[in-house]
Design a protein around this motif. Structure first.
Motif, mmCIF file in Angstrom:
data_model
loop_
_atom_site.group_PDB
_atom_site.id
_atom_site.type_symbol
_atom_site.label_atom_id
_atom_site.label_comp_id
_atom_site.label_asym_id
_atom_site.label_seq_id
_atom_site.Cartn_x
_atom_site.Cartn_y
_atom_site.Cartn_z
ATOM 1 N N THR A 188 -12.244 -6.738 4.482
ATOM 2 C CA THR A 188 -11.418 -5.560 4.241
ATOM 3 C C THR A 188 -9.993 -6.073 4.095
ATOM 4 O O THR A 188 -9.264 -6.240 5.080
ATOM 5 C CB THR A 188 -11.537 -4.554 5.396
ATOM 6 N N LEU A 189 -9.599 -6.364 2.859
ATOM 7 C CA LEU A 189 -8.324 -7.024 2.598
ATOM 8 C C LEU A 189 -7.128 -6.121 2.888
ATOM 9 O O LEU A 189 -7.189 -4.906 2.728
ATOM 10 C CB LEU A 189 -8.257 -7.489 1.143
ATOM 11 N N SER A 190 -6.031 -6.742 3.308
ATOM 12 C CA SER A 190 -4.764 -6.039 3.483
ATOM 13 C C SER A 190 -3.642 -7.036 3.251
ATOM 14 O O SER A 190 -3.877 -8.238 3.124
ATOM 15 C CB SER A 190 -4.661 -5.458 4.899
ATOM 16 N N ASN A 191 -2.413 -6.539 3.237
ATOM 17 C CA ASN A 191 -1.279 -7.450 3.051
ATOM 18 C C ASN A 191 -0.760 -7.998 4.381
ATOM 19 O O ASN A 191 0.320 -8.567 4.435
ATOM 20 C CB ASN A 191 -0.161 -6.783 2.243
ATOM 21 N N ARG A 192 -1.545 -7.810 5.458
ATOM 22 C CA ARG A 192 -1.238 -8.421 6.763
ATOM 23 C C ARG A 192 0.178 -8.082 7.234
ATOM 24 O O ARG A 192 1.015 -8.959 7.447
ATOM 25 C CB ARG A 192 -1.418 -9.939 6.715
ATOM 26 N N GLY A 193 0.419 -6.797 7.380
ATOM 27 C CA GLY A 193 1.734 -6.374 7.845
ATOM 28 C C GLY A 193 2.815 -6.506 6.785
ATOM 29 O O GLY A 193 4.006 -6.527 7.112
ATOM 30 N N GLY A 194 2.414 -6.593 5.526
ATOM 31 C CA GLY A 194 3.378 -6.709 4.439
ATOM 32 C C GLY A 194 3.944 -8.093 4.260
ATOM 33 O O GLY A 194 4.845 -8.311 3.449
ATOM 34 N N MET A 195 3.414 -9.062 5.001
ATOM 35 C CA MET A 195 3.983 -10.405 4.960
ATOM 36 C C MET A 195 3.176 -11.379 4.113
ATOM 37 O O MET A 195 3.558 -12.532 3.958
ATOM 38 C CB MET A 195 4.122 -10.944 6.378
ATOM 39 N N SER A 207 5.512 -1.229 -2.190
ATOM 40 C CA SER A 207 6.799 -0.956 -2.842
ATOM 41 C C SER A 207 7.550 0.172 -2.149
ATOM 42 O O SER A 207 8.767 0.289 -2.267
ATOM 43 C CB SER A 207 6.569 -0.599 -4.318
ATOM 44 N N LYS A 208 6.822 1.002 -1.422
ATOM 45 C CA LYS A 208 7.456 2.051 -0.624
ATOM 46 C C LYS A 208 6.659 2.233 0.665
ATOM 47 O O LYS A 208 5.463 1.923 0.729
ATOM 48 C CB LYS A 208 7.532 3.365 -1.399
ATOM 49 N N THR A 209 7.324 2.726 1.675
ATOM 50 C CA THR A 209 6.691 2.877 2.981
ATOM 51 C C THR A 209 5.609 3.948 2.934
ATOM 52 O O THR A 209 5.842 5.064 2.458
ATOM 53 C CB THR A 209 7.741 3.244 4.047
ATOM 54 N N LEU A 210 4.425 3.602 3.429
ATOM 55 C CA LEU A 210 3.306 4.541 3.446
ATOM 56 C C LEU A 210 3.423 5.509 4.616
ATOM 57 O O LEU A 210 3.947 5.162 5.674
ATOM 58 C CB LEU A 210 1.987 3.775 3.548
ATOM 59 N N LYS A 211 2.935 6.708 4.411
ATOM 60 C CA LYS A 211 2.878 7.691 5.490
ATOM 61 C C LYS A 211 1.433 7.738 5.990
ATOM 62 O O LYS A 211 0.640 8.582 5.591
ATOM 63 C CB LYS A 211 3.342 9.056 4.999
ATOM 64 N N LYS A 212 1.116 6.776 6.828
ATOM 65 C CA LYS A 212 -0.237 6.648 7.365
ATOM 66 C C LYS A 212 -0.179 6.336 8.848
ATOM 67 O O LYS A 212 0.619 5.503 9.288
ATOM 68 C CB LYS A 212 -1.006 5.529 6.656
ATOM 69 N N SER A 268 2.404 9.189 14.551
ATOM 70 C CA SER A 268 2.916 10.306 13.747
ATOM 71 C C SER A 268 3.021 9.943 12.271
ATOM 72 O O SER A 268 3.712 10.629 11.506
ATOM 73 C CB SER A 268 4.287 10.736 14.276
ATOM 74 N N ALA A 269 2.379 8.850 11.871
ATOM 75 C CA ALA A 269 2.377 8.376 10.480
ATOM 76 C C ALA A 269 3.764 7.961 10.011
ATOM 77 O O ALA A 269 4.063 8.015 8.819
ATOM 78 C CB ALA A 269 1.799 9.448 9.544
ATOM 79 N N ASP A 270 4.602 7.521 10.941
ATOM 80 C CA ASP A 270 5.950 7.045 10.611
ATOM 81 C C ASP A 270 5.951 5.522 10.654
ATOM 82 O O ASP A 270 5.970 4.918 11.729
ATOM 83 C CB ASP A 270 6.957 7.621 11.614
ATOM 84 N N ARG A 271 5.952 4.899 9.482
ATOM 85 C CA ARG A 271 5.973 3.435 9.387
ATOM 86 C C ARG A 271 7.349 2.929 8.961
ATOM 87 O O ARG A 271 7.471 1.829 8.424
ATOM 88 C CB ARG A 271 4.918 2.952 8.394
ATOM 89 N N GLY A 272 8.351 3.680 9.227
ATOM 90 C CA GLY A 272 9.686 3.344 8.746
ATOM 91 C C GLY A 272 10.442 2.329 9.566
ATOM 92 O O GLY A 272 11.637 2.494 9.821
ATOM 93 N N PHE A 273 9.776 1.273 10.006
ATOM 94 C CA PHE A 273 10.430 0.198 10.746
ATOM 95 C C PHE A 273 9.636 -1.085 10.520
ATOM 96 O O PHE A 273 8.461 -1.058 10.161
ATOM 97 C CB PHE A 273 10.528 0.532 12.244
ATOM 98 N N LYS A 274 10.308 -2.226 10.715
ATOM 99 C CA LYS A 274 9.672 -3.518 10.443
ATOM 100 C C LYS A 274 8.628 -3.855 11.495
ATOM 101 O O LYS A 274 8.836 -3.598 12.671
ATOM 102 C CB LYS A 274 10.746 -4.619 10.405
ATOM 103 N N PRO A 275 7.513 -4.488 11.081
ATOM 104 C CA PRO A 275 7.109 -4.833 9.708
ATOM 105 C C PRO A 275 6.306 -3.721 9.036
ATOM 106 O O PRO A 275 5.843 -3.880 7.913
ATOM 107 C CB PRO A 275 6.231 -6.052 9.938
ATOM 108 N N CYS A 276 6.163 -2.585 9.726
ATOM 109 C CA CYS A 276 5.260 -1.528 9.255
ATOM 110 C C CYS A 276 5.714 -0.887 7.948
ATOM 111 O O CYS A 276 4.901 -0.298 7.229
ATOM 112 C CB CYS A 276 5.121 -0.460 10.337
ATOM 113 N N ASN A 277 7.007 -1.024 7.632
ATOM 114 C CA ASN A 277 7.540 -0.362 6.434
ATOM 115 C C ASN A 277 6.993 -0.939 5.126
ATOM 116 O O ASN A 277 7.087 -0.294 4.084
ATOM 117 C CB ASN A 277 9.069 -0.419 6.437
ATOM 118 N N VAL A 278 6.420 -2.127 5.169
ATOM 119 C CA VAL A 278 5.827 -2.718 3.953
ATOM 120 C C VAL A 278 4.345 -3.031 4.152
ATOM 121 O O VAL A 278 3.748 -3.778 3.385
ATOM 122 C CB VAL A 278 6.583 -3.994 3.531
#
Length: 298
Positions: A188-195, A207-212, A268-278
């Motif tokens: 189950t591939l992912s970008n591993r925390g956007g890194m 390219s933009k922060t997900l609401k998940k 709360s589906a708020d990923r607006g902080f590092k590293p979750c934002n990418v």
């Protein structure tokens, strides 16, 4: 097995782990505060492979020939004993646990200290043989998951070895990681925390922060070999260190303001902080029971 919409390959072990985590939900004594059901220890900085879908393939990955000290491992186990921990304790991360010559000693201490916990290892199997398999199970290991990357012949080899040692399927799990590209190689591939930046497999930061939602900090406690506690194993760049067990205690880190803030935001589906934002990780596949328990007291 229920495949989630949008996921190209759904690892069947996800449902197994989902059930294990849910069934081992426990609380701090005399409270309604959930404990983690999974403790993951990345007990070294070493792996013998650099898989293209793993952060270790990044040229900036911090390669360090270092291993967890017995005293730090003992401190964690002893503090888990104080809360009667009965969840999963997994040696994994983006490392190869079986390269640690002290892994048998670590497993033995963990099992003796936490007899109700499930002690597990995730390995690529490269250094495993009959003697080492016997030794690791005799040390107290409950479950071994072997990720197979080299094809069907490797799979046959480990199947034969498991049968020879009479290892049951629920304690000896072979994971086929050699499937064709259209099945995401069995992962189950992912970008591993956007890194992880791998254009070949289209694994890139969002390219933009997900609401998940992401339940990782609700059910999981991840510690690196040097004591750093992270939100999850995907934050290998250590963008958000929640504490360090060398200087702090397990429960203090689990309940500190930094951990609570990350937990509440991700629930709360708020990923607006590092590293979750990418990050594009599907963080709600496991841990819903813990998420619901936290929501009741938030």
């Amino acid at each position: 097995m229920k495949k989630k919409k949008g996921i190209k390959f759904y690892d069947p072990q996800i449902d197994v782990k989902k059930e294990l985590v849910a069934n081992r939900l426990q609380y701090i004594a005399n409270t309604k505060i959930p404990l983690p059901s999974e403790i993951e220890i990345s007990e070294s900085g070493v792996c013998n492979r650099k898989c293209s879908f793993c952060p270790r393939s990044d040229p900036n990955y911090p390669e360090k020939n270092e291993f967890i000290s017995f005293d730090l491992h003992k401190k964690l186990c002893d503090q888990l004993k104080e809360v009667n921990y009965s969840g999963l304790l997994i040696y994994s991360g983006f490392v190869e646990p079986m390269l640690d010559k002290n892994i048998y000693k670590l497993v033995r201490y963990a099992k003796n200290t936490l007899p109700q916990a499930s002690i597990e290892i995730i390995t690529n199997g490269d250094v495993l043989n009959e003697q080492r398999l016997k030794k690791i199970y005799n040390s107290g290991l409950d479950r071994l998951q072997i990720s197979l990357y080299d094809g069907i012949e490797q799979h046959k080899k480990f199947t034969k070895l498991g049968k020879k040692l009479n290892l049951k399927n629920n304690r000896y799990i072979l994971r086929a990681r050699y499937l064709p590209e259209e099945k995401n190689f069995g992962i189950t591939l992912s970008n591993r925390g956007g890194m992880l930046k791998n254009a070949e497999y289209k694994i890139l930061p969002t390219s933009k922060t997900l609401k998940k939602k992401c339940f990782y900090p609700s059910y999981k406690f991840f510690m690196d070999y040097n004591g750093d506690v992270l939100m999850c194993s995907h934050d290998w760049g250590k963008k958000n260190i929640l504490g360090n067990l060398k200087n702090e205690n397990f429960l203090d880190i689990w309940l500190n303001n930094k951990t609570q803030t990350a937990r509440n935001r991700l629930n709360s589906a708020d990923r607006g902080f590092k590293p979750c934002n990418v990050c594009d990780v599907e963080g709600d596949l496991i841990g819903k029971t813990h998420y619901e328990a936290w929501k009741k007291i938030s």
